[in-house]
Design a protein around this motif. Structure first.
Motif, PDB file in Angstrom:
ATOM      1  N   SER A  17       0.827  -1.201   0.000  1.00  0.00           N
ATOM      2  CA  SER A  17       0.000   0.000   0.000  1.00  0.00           C
ATOM      3  C   SER A  17       0.867   1.260   0.000  1.00  0.00           C
ATOM      4  N   MET A  18       1.954   1.251   0.785  1.00  0.00           N
ATOM      5  CA  MET A  18       2.860   2.396   0.832  1.00  0.00           C
ATOM      6  C   MET A  18       3.547   2.596  -0.512  1.00  0.00           C
ATOM      7  N   ILE A  19       3.989   1.495  -1.127  1.00  0.00           N
ATOM      8  CA  ILE A  19       4.652   1.585  -2.438  1.00  0.00           C
ATOM      9  C   ILE A  19       3.683   2.122  -3.474  1.00  0.00           C
ATOM     10  N   ASP A  20       2.439   1.634  -3.420  1.00  0.00           N
ATOM     11  CA  ASP A  20       1.434   2.094  -4.376  1.00  0.00           C
ATOM     12  C   ASP A  20       1.151   3.586  -4.188  1.00  0.00           C
ATOM     13  N   ALA A  21       1.095   4.012  -2.927  1.00  0.00           N
ATOM     14  CA  ALA A  21       0.854   5.430  -2.638  1.00  0.00           C
ATOM     15  C   ALA A  21       2.015   6.284  -3.127  1.00  0.00           C
ATOM     16  N   SER A  22       3.237   5.765  -2.991  1.00  0.00           N
ATOM     17  CA  SER A  22       4.418   6.496  -3.456  1.00  0.00           C
ATOM     18  C   SER A  22       4.436   6.602  -4.972  1.00  0.00           C
ATOM     19  N   LYS A  23       4.048   5.511  -5.641  1.00  0.00           N
ATOM     20  CA  LYS A  23       3.983   5.546  -7.103  1.00  0.00           C
ATOM     21  C   LYS A  23       2.970   6.586  -7.561  1.00  0.00           C
ATOM     22  N   GLN A  24       1.852   6.658  -6.841  1.00  0.00           N
ATOM     23  CA  GLN A  24       0.825   7.624  -7.223  1.00  0.00           C
ATOM     24  C   GLN A  24       1.314   9.043  -6.980  1.00  0.00           C
ATOM     25  N   ARG A  25       2.090   9.232  -5.916  1.00  0.00           N
ATOM     26  CA  ARG A  25       2.646  10.559  -5.646  1.00  0.00           C
ATOM     27  C   ARG A  25       3.635  10.949  -6.736  1.00  0.00           C
ATOM     28  N   VAL A  26       4.429   9.974  -7.214  1.00  0.00           N
ATOM     29  CA  VAL A  26       5.349  10.227  -8.328  1.00  0.00           C
ATOM     30  C   VAL A  26       4.569  10.538  -9.593  1.00  0.00           C
ATOM     31  N   GLY A 145      13.874   3.317  -8.289  1.00  0.00           N
ATOM     32  CA  GLY A 145      13.084   2.266  -8.923  1.00  0.00           C
ATOM     33  C   GLY A 145      12.921   1.041  -8.051  1.00  0.00           C
ATOM     34  N   ILE A 146      13.976   0.680  -7.326  1.00  0.00           N
ATOM     35  CA  ILE A 146      13.896  -0.469  -6.416  1.00  0.00           C
ATOM     36  C   ILE A 146      12.924  -0.179  -5.280  1.00  0.00           C
ATOM     37  N   VAL A 147      13.000   1.044  -4.737  1.00  0.00           N
ATOM     38  CA  VAL A 147      12.154   1.418  -3.599  1.00  0.00           C
ATOM     39  C   VAL A 147      10.669   1.379  -3.963  1.00  0.00           C
ATOM     40  N   ILE A 148      10.324   1.905  -5.140  1.00  0.00           N
ATOM     41  CA  ILE A 148       8.901   1.953  -5.508  1.00  0.00           C
ATOM     42  C   ILE A 148       8.512   0.827  -6.479  1.00  0.00           C
ATOM     43  N   GLU A 149       9.468  -0.105  -6.686  1.00  0.00           N
ATOM     44  CA  GLU A 149       9.211  -1.271  -7.532  1.00  0.00           C
ATOM     45  C   GLU A 149       8.774  -0.871  -8.944  1.00  0.00           C
ATOM     46  N   GLU A 150       9.571  -0.006  -9.540  1.00  0.00           N
ATOM     47  CA  GLU A 150       9.310   0.446 -10.911  1.00  0.00           C
ATOM     48  C   GLU A 150      10.536   0.123 -11.766  1.00  0.00           C
ATOM     49  N   ARG A 151      10.403  -0.879 -12.637  1.00  0.00           N
ATOM     50  CA  ARG A 151      11.541  -1.373 -13.406  1.00  0.00           C
ATOM     51  C   ARG A 151      12.098  -0.352 -14.386  1.00  0.00           C
ATOM     52  N   SER A 152      11.255   0.555 -14.894  1.00  0.00           N
ATOM     53  CA  SER A 152      11.745   1.539 -15.861  1.00  0.00           C
ATOM     54  C   SER A 152      12.775   2.475 -15.227  1.00  0.00           C
ATOM     55  N   TYR A 153      12.584   2.821 -13.943  1.00  0.00           N
ATOM     56  CA  TYR A 153      13.572   3.625 -13.229  1.00  0.00           C
ATOM     57  C   TYR A 153      14.866   2.842 -13.059  1.00  0.00           C
ATOM     58  N   VAL A 154      14.744   1.573 -12.693  1.00  0.00           N
ATOM     59  CA  VAL A 154      15.919   0.729 -12.486  1.00  0.00           C
ATOM     60  C   VAL A 154      16.719   0.612 -13.780  1.00  0.00           C
ATOM     61  N   PHE A 155      16.023   0.342 -14.887  1.00  0.00           N
ATOM     62  CA  PHE A 155      16.697   0.200 -16.177  1.00  0.00           C
ATOM     63  C   PHE A 155      17.396   1.496 -16.578  1.00  0.00           C
ATOM     64  N   PHE A 199       6.414   8.897 -17.769  1.00  0.00           N
ATOM     65  CA  PHE A 199       5.361   8.647 -18.749  1.00  0.00           C
ATOM     66  C   PHE A 199       4.679   7.302 -18.481  1.00  0.00           C
ATOM     67  N   ILE A 200       5.478   6.275 -18.184  1.00  0.00           N
ATOM     68  CA  ILE A 200       4.928   4.938 -17.933  1.00  0.00           C
ATOM     69  C   ILE A 200       4.039   4.941 -16.688  1.00  0.00           C
ATOM     70  N   ILE A 201       4.534   5.539 -15.597  1.00  0.00           N
ATOM     71  CA  ILE A 201       3.771   5.572 -14.347  1.00  0.00           C
ATOM     72  C   ILE A 201       2.498   6.383 -14.514  1.00  0.00           C
ATOM     73  N   SER A 202       2.602   7.551 -15.159  1.00  0.00           N
ATOM     74  CA  SER A 202       1.433   8.402 -15.360  1.00  0.00           C
ATOM     75  C   SER A 202       0.381   7.699 -16.206  1.00  0.00           C
ATOM     76  N   ARG A 203       0.818   7.048 -17.268  1.00  0.00           N
ATOM     77  CA  ARG A 203      -0.124   6.352 -18.146  1.00  0.00           C
ATOM     78  C   ARG A 203      -0.813   5.215 -17.405  1.00  0.00           C
ATOM     79  N   ARG A 204      -0.059   4.507 -16.571  1.00  0.00           N
ATOM     80  CA  ARG A 204      -0.623   3.388 -15.815  1.00  0.00           C
ATOM     81  C   ARG A 204      -1.705   3.871 -14.852  1.00  0.00           C
ATOM     82  N   TYR A 205      -1.430   4.991 -14.148  1.00  0.00           N
ATOM     83  CA  TYR A 205      -2.410   5.480 -13.179  1.00  0.00           C
ATOM     84  C   TYR A 205      -3.589   6.173 -13.837  1.00  0.00           C
TER      85      TYR A 205
END
Length: 212
Positions: A17-26, A145-155, A199-205
């Protein structure tokens, strides 16, 4: 009254839930700040490249200072504007903020070091800022990317860090770092580190909000 024990499943749900909230904040207010910094960096690099190829002069390198001079005031205004719209920050948010605080602090310290070396007559010290942008910022993006579990940031972060070490190796081997390829690589890395993940995160949300 006994404290209720949290099961492993509940712990994972809280973390998710915290990771999801952080992704939404990003994806929302922080997305604009991230894009602002990346866009400012890319535009500045493009201007330096264009001027270097057409009418190079030593003063061209001072254009790089447009990044902090424009970026920090713009960021402060955007943060102030968005403060009232944000909810309570999660622990994951605080970790992410800490990552970029460290990255920014290193940038300031490296700049001071470069100024000191320039005053001593070693103008080549400014090359370390290029390595910083590739490697330190790249590691920051990868850890984000590791913290919020977003592979595009990691890559994007890993790609930038690897390119940075390659450029550093070329420099140590005496290979001239031409603006013709070094600055386009710099621009590509910032696109992959920040613009593409945003762009990826925004499109997903946006898709998620539409489906709800």
């Amino acid at each position: 009254m006994e404290d209720k024990k949290i099961t492993p499943q509940e712990s994972m749900a809280i973390i998710s839930s915290m990771i999801d909230a952080s992704k939404q904040r990003v994806a929302m207010p922080d997305l604009r700040i991230s894009i602002m910094w990346a866009s400012l960096t890319i535009v500045t690099a493009a201007v330096v490249l264009a001027l270097s190829l057409t009418a190079y002069a030593p003063w061209v390198n001072f254009i790089w200072f447009a990044i902090p001079v424009i970026g920090f005031p713009a960021m402060m205004l955007m943060v102030r504007k968005n403060d009232n719209r944000k909810g309570v920050k999660t622990y994951v948010d605080k970790i992410s903020d800490g990552i970029w605080r460290i990255v920014s602090s290193i940038a300031i310290l490296v700049t001071v070091i470069c100024i000191v070396f320039q005053a001593a007559g070693y103008y080549g010290a400014w090359l370390s800022m290029l390595f910083y942008a590739f490697i330190v910022v790249g590691f920051g993006a990868a850890i984000q990317g590791i913290v919020i579990e977003e592979r595009s940031y990691v890559f994007g972060g890993m790609f930038s860090a690897i390119i940075g070490f390659a450029v550093m190796a070329l420099s140590f081997c005496g290979v001239s770092l031409s603006v013709v390829w070094a600055i386009p690589l710099y621009i590509l890395c910032f696109l992959l580190m920040f613009i593409v993940p945003a762009f990826i995160i925004s499109r997903r949300y946006n898709r998620k909000s539409v489906s709800e």
